[in-house]
Scaffold this motif. Structure first.
Motif, PDB file in Angstrom:
ATOM      1  N   PRO A 249       4.110  67.652  56.341  1.00 32.85           N
ATOM      2  CA  PRO A 249       3.724  68.472  57.500  1.00 32.85           C
ATOM      3  C   PRO A 249       3.490  69.932  57.100  1.00 32.85           C
ATOM      4  O   PRO A 249       4.147  70.457  56.202  1.00 32.85           O
ATOM      5  CB  PRO A 249       4.929  68.334  58.436  1.00 32.85           C
ATOM      6  CG  PRO A 249       5.519  67.005  58.061  1.00 32.85           C
ATOM      7  CD  PRO A 249       5.324  66.876  56.587  1.00 32.85           C
ATOM      8  N   ARG A 250       2.571  70.564  57.775  1.00 32.36           N
ATOM      9  CA  ARG A 250       2.139  71.918  57.446  1.00 32.36           C
ATOM     10  C   ARG A 250       3.304  72.911  57.384  1.00 32.36           C
ATOM     11  O   ARG A 250       3.391  73.740  56.478  1.00 32.36           O
ATOM     12  CB  ARG A 250       1.122  72.375  58.489  1.00 32.36           C
ATOM     13  CG  ARG A 250       0.079  73.295  57.972  1.00 32.36           C
ATOM     14  CD  ARG A 250      -0.940  73.561  59.062  1.00 32.36           C
ATOM     15  NE  ARG A 250      -1.814  72.434  59.265  1.00 32.36           N
ATOM     16  CZ  ARG A 250      -3.076  72.391  58.837  1.00 32.36           C
ATOM     17  NH1 ARG A 250      -3.588  73.399  58.200  1.00 32.36           N
ATOM     18  NH2 ARG A 250      -3.819  71.332  59.044  1.00 32.36           N
ATOM     19  N   GLU A 251       4.200  72.859  58.362  1.00 34.13           N
ATOM     20  CA  GLU A 251       5.331  73.786  58.390  1.00 34.13           C
ATOM     21  C   GLU A 251       6.207  73.606  57.149  1.00 34.13           C
ATOM     22  O   GLU A 251       6.680  74.580  56.551  1.00 34.13           O
ATOM     23  CB  GLU A 251       6.164  73.592  59.670  1.00 34.13           C
ATOM     24  CG  GLU A 251       7.362  74.508  59.770  1.00 34.13           C
ATOM     25  CD  GLU A 251       7.013  75.998  59.737  1.00 34.13           C
ATOM     26  OE1 GLU A 251       7.864  76.784  59.267  1.00 34.13           O
ATOM     27  OE2 GLU A 251       5.915  76.390  60.161  1.00 34.13           O
TER      28      GLU A 251
ATOM     29  N   PRO B   4      -4.290  77.853  50.829  1.00 34.80           N
ATOM     30  CA  PRO B   4      -3.589  78.767  51.746  1.00 34.80           C
ATOM     31  C   PRO B   4      -4.320  78.920  53.088  1.00 34.80           C
ATOM     32  O   PRO B   4      -3.688  79.071  54.130  1.00 34.80           O
ATOM     33  CB  PRO B   4      -3.562  80.107  50.992  1.00 34.80           C
ATOM     34  CG  PRO B   4      -3.829  79.767  49.571  1.00 34.80           C
ATOM     35  CD  PRO B   4      -4.649  78.514  49.572  1.00 34.80           C
ATOM     36  N   ARG B   5      -5.640  78.876  53.050  1.00 35.42           N
ATOM     37  CA  ARG B   5      -6.409  78.960  54.298  1.00 35.42           C
ATOM     38  C   ARG B   5      -6.157  77.736  55.161  1.00 35.42           C
ATOM     39  O   ARG B   5      -6.046  77.838  56.384  1.00 35.42           O
ATOM     40  CB  ARG B   5      -7.900  79.078  53.979  1.00 35.42           C
ATOM     41  CG  ARG B   5      -8.278  80.363  53.293  1.00 35.42           C
ATOM     42  CD  ARG B   5      -9.723  80.320  52.869  1.00 35.42           C
ATOM     43  NE  ARG B   5     -10.179  81.595  52.330  1.00 35.42           N
ATOM     44  CZ  ARG B   5     -11.377  81.775  51.828  1.00 35.42           C
ATOM     45  NH1 ARG B   5     -12.262  80.787  51.803  1.00 35.42           N
ATOM     46  NH2 ARG B   5     -11.719  82.944  51.352  1.00 35.42           N
ATOM     47  N   TRP B   6      -6.097  76.572  54.535  1.00 35.36           N
ATOM     48  CA  TRP B   6      -5.841  75.338  55.279  1.00 35.36           C
ATOM     49  C   TRP B   6      -4.470  75.394  55.943  1.00 35.36           C
ATOM     50  O   TRP B   6      -4.302  74.997  57.092  1.00 35.36           O
ATOM     51  CB  TRP B   6      -5.938  74.144  54.342  1.00 35.36           C
ATOM     52  CG  TRP B   6      -5.648  72.835  55.011  1.00 35.36           C
ATOM     53  CD1 TRP B   6      -6.432  72.186  55.911  1.00 35.36           C
ATOM     54  CD2 TRP B   6      -4.489  72.020  54.838  1.00 35.36           C
ATOM     55  NE1 TRP B   6      -5.836  71.004  56.313  1.00 35.36           N
ATOM     56  CE2 TRP B   6      -4.638  70.893  55.662  1.00 35.36           C
ATOM     57  CE3 TRP B   6      -3.341  72.145  54.049  1.00 35.36           C
ATOM     58  CZ2 TRP B   6      -3.675  69.885  55.733  1.00 35.36           C
ATOM     59  CZ3 TRP B   6      -2.388  71.139  54.114  1.00 35.36           C
ATOM     60  CH2 TRP B   6      -2.561  70.038  54.956  1.00 35.36           C
ATOM     61  N   LEU B   7      -3.483  75.921  55.232  1.00 34.51           N
ATOM     62  CA  LEU B   7      -2.139  76.036  55.805  1.00 34.51           C
ATOM     63  C   LEU B   7      -2.121  77.019  56.973  1.00 34.51           C
ATOM     64  O   LEU B   7      -1.366  76.833  57.924  1.00 34.51           O
ATOM     65  CB  LEU B   7      -1.145  76.484  54.725  1.00 34.51           C
ATOM     66  CG  LEU B   7      -0.824  75.438  53.661  1.00 34.51           C
ATOM     67  CD1 LEU B   7       0.018  76.039  52.554  1.00 34.51           C
ATOM     68  CD2 LEU B   7      -0.141  74.215  54.264  1.00 34.51           C
ATOM     69  N   ALA B   8      -2.958  78.043  56.887  1.00 33.72           N
ATOM     70  CA  ALA B   8      -2.985  79.064  57.939  1.00 33.72           C
ATOM     71  C   ALA B   8      -3.893  78.706  59.109  1.00 33.72           C
ATOM     72  O   ALA B   8      -3.787  79.313  60.170  1.00 33.72           O
ATOM     73  CB  ALA B   8      -3.429  80.399  57.340  1.00 33.72           C
ATOM     74  N   GLU B   9      -4.783  77.733  58.914  1.00 30.39           N
ATOM     75  CA  GLU B   9      -5.752  77.374  59.962  1.00 30.39           C
ATOM     76  C   GLU B   9      -5.625  75.893  60.308  1.00 30.39           C
ATOM     77  O   GLU B   9      -6.364  75.061  59.803  1.00 30.39           O
ATOM     78  CB  GLU B   9      -7.170  77.688  59.473  1.00 30.39           C
ATOM     79  CG  GLU B   9      -7.403  79.143  59.143  1.00 30.39           C
ATOM     80  CD  GLU B   9      -8.768  79.408  58.528  1.00 30.39           C
ATOM     81  OE1 GLU B   9      -9.720  78.641  58.818  1.00 30.39           O
ATOM     82  OE2 GLU B   9      -8.881  80.376  57.766  1.00 30.39           O
ATOM     83  N   PRO B  10      -4.686  75.548  61.173  1.00 29.85           N
ATOM     84  CA  PRO B  10      -4.393  74.144  61.467  1.00 29.85           C
ATOM     85  C   PRO B  10      -5.562  73.324  61.995  1.00 29.85           C
ATOM     86  O   PRO B  10      -5.577  72.111  61.851  1.00 29.85           O
ATOM     87  CB  PRO B  10      -3.289  74.210  62.531  1.00 29.85           C
ATOM     88  CG  PRO B  10      -2.791  75.601  62.528  1.00 29.85           C
ATOM     89  CD  PRO B  10      -3.844  76.461  61.917  1.00 29.85           C
ATOM     90  N   ASP B  11      -6.545  73.976  62.605  1.00 32.05           N
ATOM     91  CA  ASP B  11      -7.654  73.226  63.197  1.00 32.05           C
ATOM     92  C   ASP B  11      -8.818  72.999  62.240  1.00 32.05           C
ATOM     93  O   ASP B  11      -9.843  72.450  62.640  1.00 32.05           O
ATOM     94  CB  ASP B  11      -8.168  73.953  64.453  1.00 32.05           C
ATOM     95  CG  ASP B  11      -7.100  74.042  65.531  1.00 32.05           C
ATOM     96  OD1 ASP B  11      -6.256  73.131  65.590  1.00 32.05           O
ATOM     97  OD2 ASP B  11      -7.096  75.022  66.285  1.00 32.05           O
TER      98      ASP B  11
ATOM     99  N   LEU C  59     -12.780  73.801  54.128  1.00 30.54           N
ATOM    100  CA  LEU C  59     -12.390  75.050  53.486  1.00 30.54           C
ATOM    101  C   LEU C  59     -12.716  75.035  51.999  1.00 30.54           C
ATOM    102  O   LEU C  59     -13.018  76.076  51.406  1.00 30.54           O
ATOM    103  CB  LEU C  59     -10.907  75.321  53.721  1.00 30.54           C
ATOM    104  CG  LEU C  59     -10.576  75.647  55.183  1.00 30.54           C
ATOM    105  CD1 LEU C  59      -9.081  75.627  55.416  1.00 30.54           C
ATOM    106  CD2 LEU C  59     -11.171  76.991  55.584  1.00 30.54           C
ATOM    107  N   MET C  60     -12.686  73.856  51.394  1.00 33.97           N
ATOM    108  CA  MET C  60     -13.095  73.754  49.999  1.00 33.97           C
ATOM    109  C   MET C  60     -14.595  73.990  49.874  1.00 33.97           C
ATOM    110  O   MET C  60     -15.046  74.655  48.944  1.00 33.97           O
ATOM    111  CB  MET C  60     -12.681  72.404  49.417  1.00 33.97           C
ATOM    112  CG  MET C  60     -11.179  72.346  49.184  1.00 33.97           C
ATOM    113  SD  MET C  60     -10.634  70.837  48.387  1.00 33.97           S
ATOM    114  CE  MET C  60     -11.451  70.958  46.812  1.00 33.97           C
ATOM    115  N   ALA C  61     -15.366  73.473  50.816  1.00 32.48           N
ATOM    116  CA  ALA C  61     -16.816  73.730  50.805  1.00 32.48           C
ATOM    117  C   ALA C  61     -17.085  75.226  50.950  1.00 32.48           C
ATOM    118  O   ALA C  61     -17.985  75.781  50.300  1.00 32.48           O
ATOM    119  CB  ALA C  61     -17.491  72.948  51.927  1.00 32.48           C
TER     120      ALA C  61
END
Length: 197
Positions: free
Chosen positions: A95-97, A157-164, A170-172
């Protein structure tokens, strides 16, 4: 991830994270982790060789990525294969958290930060033969893996910060940033009547 929430490995991971946060990595023992998870110390060693490993998901990620590379469409380029494989990694992430908290604990502990780098190197070592079996020359395989892992480090880190947002998206975006850094777009200028390429 209901299976992870209820199993012994998940309980050990959560207990270790909580103890590492509250009393520090160095001051936490395997016995304390097992006790906090409601298990015996010997149960800990069924899942992890030592307390550092409790935050690194075993060989799950490595096995997942190798399987994705081996199953990829033969028509894809090596970079496309790796980007696609890493884009699906969120399927097995915790889980992200948990990952956010885990990242803070790792950053604060040199032994864990070192282990994080070793795990990344292990993943690269496992991916190289998988690419080579697809006909990629060994030196080129390692170069491509290093580039794609850098893209992943930019996106994670962006994926962790942007749940939607999905990791693959984000890799693209990171690929586009890399492309722009390597080959910045510039207005066409003329030299001796010809546009510069």
């Amino acid at each position: 991830m209901p299976r992870w929430e209820s199993d012994a490995q998940g309980r050990l991971e959560r207990a270790a994270l909580e103890l590492f946060e509250s009393q520090g990595f160095e001051r936490t023992s395997v016995a304390q982790i097992a006790g906090a998870a409601g298990l015996k110390e010997r149960s800990f060693y069924r899942y992890f060789p030592d307390k550092r490993e409790v935050l690194f998901a075993g060989d799950e990620l490595e096995a997942h990525l190798v399987a994705q590379v081996e199953a990829a469409d033969p028509g894809l380029t090596p970079i496309e294969v790796l980007l696609s494989a890493l884009g699906t990694a969120e399927e097995i992430f915790r889980p992200r958290e948990f990952l956010l908290r885990r990242g803070r604990v790792i950053a604060a502990n040199p032994a864990l930060a070192e282990r994080d780098l070793i795990k990344l190197a292990d993943i690269a070592d496992a991916l190289a033969p998988a690419l080579e079996r697809r006909g990629v020359e060994p030196g080129k395989a390692r170069f491509i893996i290093d580039v794609v892992l850098s893209i992943h480090r930019r996106a994670m880190p962006r994926w962790l910060a942007e749940p939607d947002t999905t990791l693959s998206r984000l890799m693209a975006q990171a690929v586009a940033e890399l492309r722009e850094a390597v080959m910045p777009s510039a207005p066409t200028t003329r030299r001796q009547g010809k546009p510069l390429d």
